[in-house]
Scaffold this active site. Structure first.
Site, PDB file in Angstrom:
ATOM      1  N   GLY A 105       0.809  -1.228   0.000  1.00 28.65           N
ATOM      2  CA  GLY A 105       0.000   0.000   0.000  1.00 28.65           C
ATOM      3  C   GLY A 105       0.833   1.266   0.000  1.00 28.65           C
ATOM      4  O   GLY A 105       0.324   2.340   0.319  1.00 28.65           O
ATOM      5  N   SER A 109       4.054   0.251  -7.320  1.00 27.13           N
ATOM      6  CA  SER A 109       3.759   0.079  -8.752  1.00 27.13           C
ATOM      7  C   SER A 109       3.715   1.445  -9.441  1.00 27.13           C
ATOM      8  O   SER A 109       4.226   1.592 -10.560  1.00 27.13           O
ATOM      9  CB  SER A 109       2.468  -0.706  -8.970  1.00 27.13           C
ATOM     10  OG  SER A 109       1.399  -0.065  -8.342  1.00 27.13           O
ATOM     11  N   ALA A 110       3.145   2.451  -8.778  1.00 26.10           N
ATOM     12  CA  ALA A 110       3.123   3.798  -9.366  1.00 26.10           C
ATOM     13  C   ALA A 110       4.542   4.353  -9.469  1.00 26.10           C
ATOM     14  O   ALA A 110       4.911   4.959 -10.486  1.00 26.10           O
ATOM     15  CB  ALA A 110       2.259   4.732  -8.520  1.00 26.10           C
ATOM     16  N   ASP A 152      -1.621   8.194  -6.565  1.00 30.84           N
ATOM     17  CA  ASP A 152      -0.290   7.571  -6.437  1.00 30.84           C
ATOM     18  C   ASP A 152       0.681   8.083  -7.501  1.00 30.84           C
ATOM     19  O   ASP A 152       1.829   8.429  -7.199  1.00 30.84           O
ATOM     20  CB  ASP A 152      -0.384   6.053  -6.616  1.00 30.84           C
ATOM     21  CG  ASP A 152      -0.993   5.358  -5.419  1.00 30.84           C
ATOM     22  OD1 ASP A 152      -1.653   6.043  -4.621  1.00 30.84           O
ATOM     23  OD2 ASP A 152      -0.811   4.136  -5.284  1.00 30.84           O
TER      24      ASP A 152
END
Ligand code: PMV
Length: 316
Positions: A105, A109-110, A152
């Site tokens: 969290g 990935s961003a 993000d």
């Protein structure tokens, strides 16, 4: 040619889940980053490696077919989408390093997506402004995840603190005192599953859950004003309220709540889930007692101290 770029991870301070229903959210870049290095290669395949998560993949640079895979495929979906839209068909070697695990969290990935798009532009000696970069990275997240707010990717691009409201991204320049302790469960968070759980609850109890989502929105708006005024002590109290509201719509767990209460009992000003919940991370805000909170959390879970970072994406 060797091109290297990095982008920061993030924590959501207020407004996760409610942001999916167009309520505002506040997120901030932290001093943990994803770094992407690109080199040309004489091999026929594009090679993708991230030793931190045991990923090694060889990709056909023309068809994007996976020829060899060691490790989990997850993050490869983002990388392949970026390559399809921001690279030609020449083979390259991509090395990724991470300072925090994937899937807890904190927006890895961003951060990878933003850093990879930036590194590829640099590799091709092209310039991309931050606004386009943030937009392109969000498009990749949408393609891969089906649904995603631009929070993000904006934080990973711009760094600092972002207030997202009505799809507008406002850059806040706070002078926040203290630090945040992050603690996380061994099991990764599943954003898609948790977003759909909240959707089902909202359909089942539209008035009740609708009001809770509105209230989370109001908590975020109040927090935004307090942050701008530099009233940080009250932020902790609002984090606790935000956590209680998230718990009431089913995105906490006994373990996450245990972490949240351990942090408060050890002296944190406030603590809450950050991100999708279910499992994953909590944040604890401390002006004093940082070490006590960190050590208390560390005695049972993985935890680290983190600071805000003004830096967004960087070409090295
Ligand atoms: O756990 P993360 O970092 O993927 O954050 C999810 C935040 C949500 O509000 C639940 C979803 C979103 O797209 O904003």
């Amino acid at each position: 040619m060797h091109s290297v770029a990095s982008a920061p991870n993030k924590i959501i301070l207020f407004g996760e889940h409610a942001v999916v229903y167009k309520k505002p959210a506040i997120a901030v870049a932290i001093n943990k980053r994803a770094k992407v290095s690109i080199k040309n290669t004489k091999k026929d395949s594009t090679i993708i490696k991230c030793n931190d998560i045991g990923l090694h993949a060889n990709i056909n640079p023309k068809t994007y077919n996976i020829e060899f895979l060691e490790g989990k495929k997850g993050i490869l979906n983002y990388i392949l989408e970026v390559l399809k839209s921001h690279h030609d068909n020449s083979p390259i070697k991509i090395d990724i390093s991470l300072e925090v695990p994937l899937g807890i969290g904190l927006g890895s990935s961003a951060a990878i997506t933003v850093a990879l798009i930036a590194a590829l532009h640099n590799y091709h000696e092209k310039v991309i402004d931050k606004s386009s970069l943030s937009k392109k990275a969000h498009e990749i997240e949408l393609k891969v995840q089906g649904a995603a707010s631009p929070l993000d990717t904006a934080v990973s691009t711009y760094g600092g603190m972002i207030y997202l409201k009505d799809s507008n991204i406002e850059y806040i320049k706070p002078n926040i005192e203290g630090s945040f302790i992050v603690a996380y469960t061994p099991k990764p968070a599943d954003t898609k599953k948790m977003v759909s759980l909240v959707k089902k609850k909202l359909e089942k109890y539209p008035n009740i859950v609708g009001n809770i989502i509105d209230t989370i929105g109001n908590v975020t708006k109040t927090a935004y004003e307090l942050i701008k005024e530099g009233k940080f002590e009250k932020i902790g109290e609002l984090m606790n309220i935000n956590h209680g509201l998230l718990d009431s719509i089913g995105v906490s767990s006994s373990e996450l709540s245990q972490m949240v209460y351990s942090a408060r009992n050890a002296g944190a000003l406030g603590s809450k889930i950050t991100g999708a919940g279910g499992s994953g991370s909590i944040i604890a805000y401390c002006i004093n007692n940082e070490d006590k909170v960190l050590n208390t959390l560390k005695s049972q879970w993985d935890a680290f101290k983190t600071k805000f970072s003004k830096d967004g994406v960087i070409i090295h």
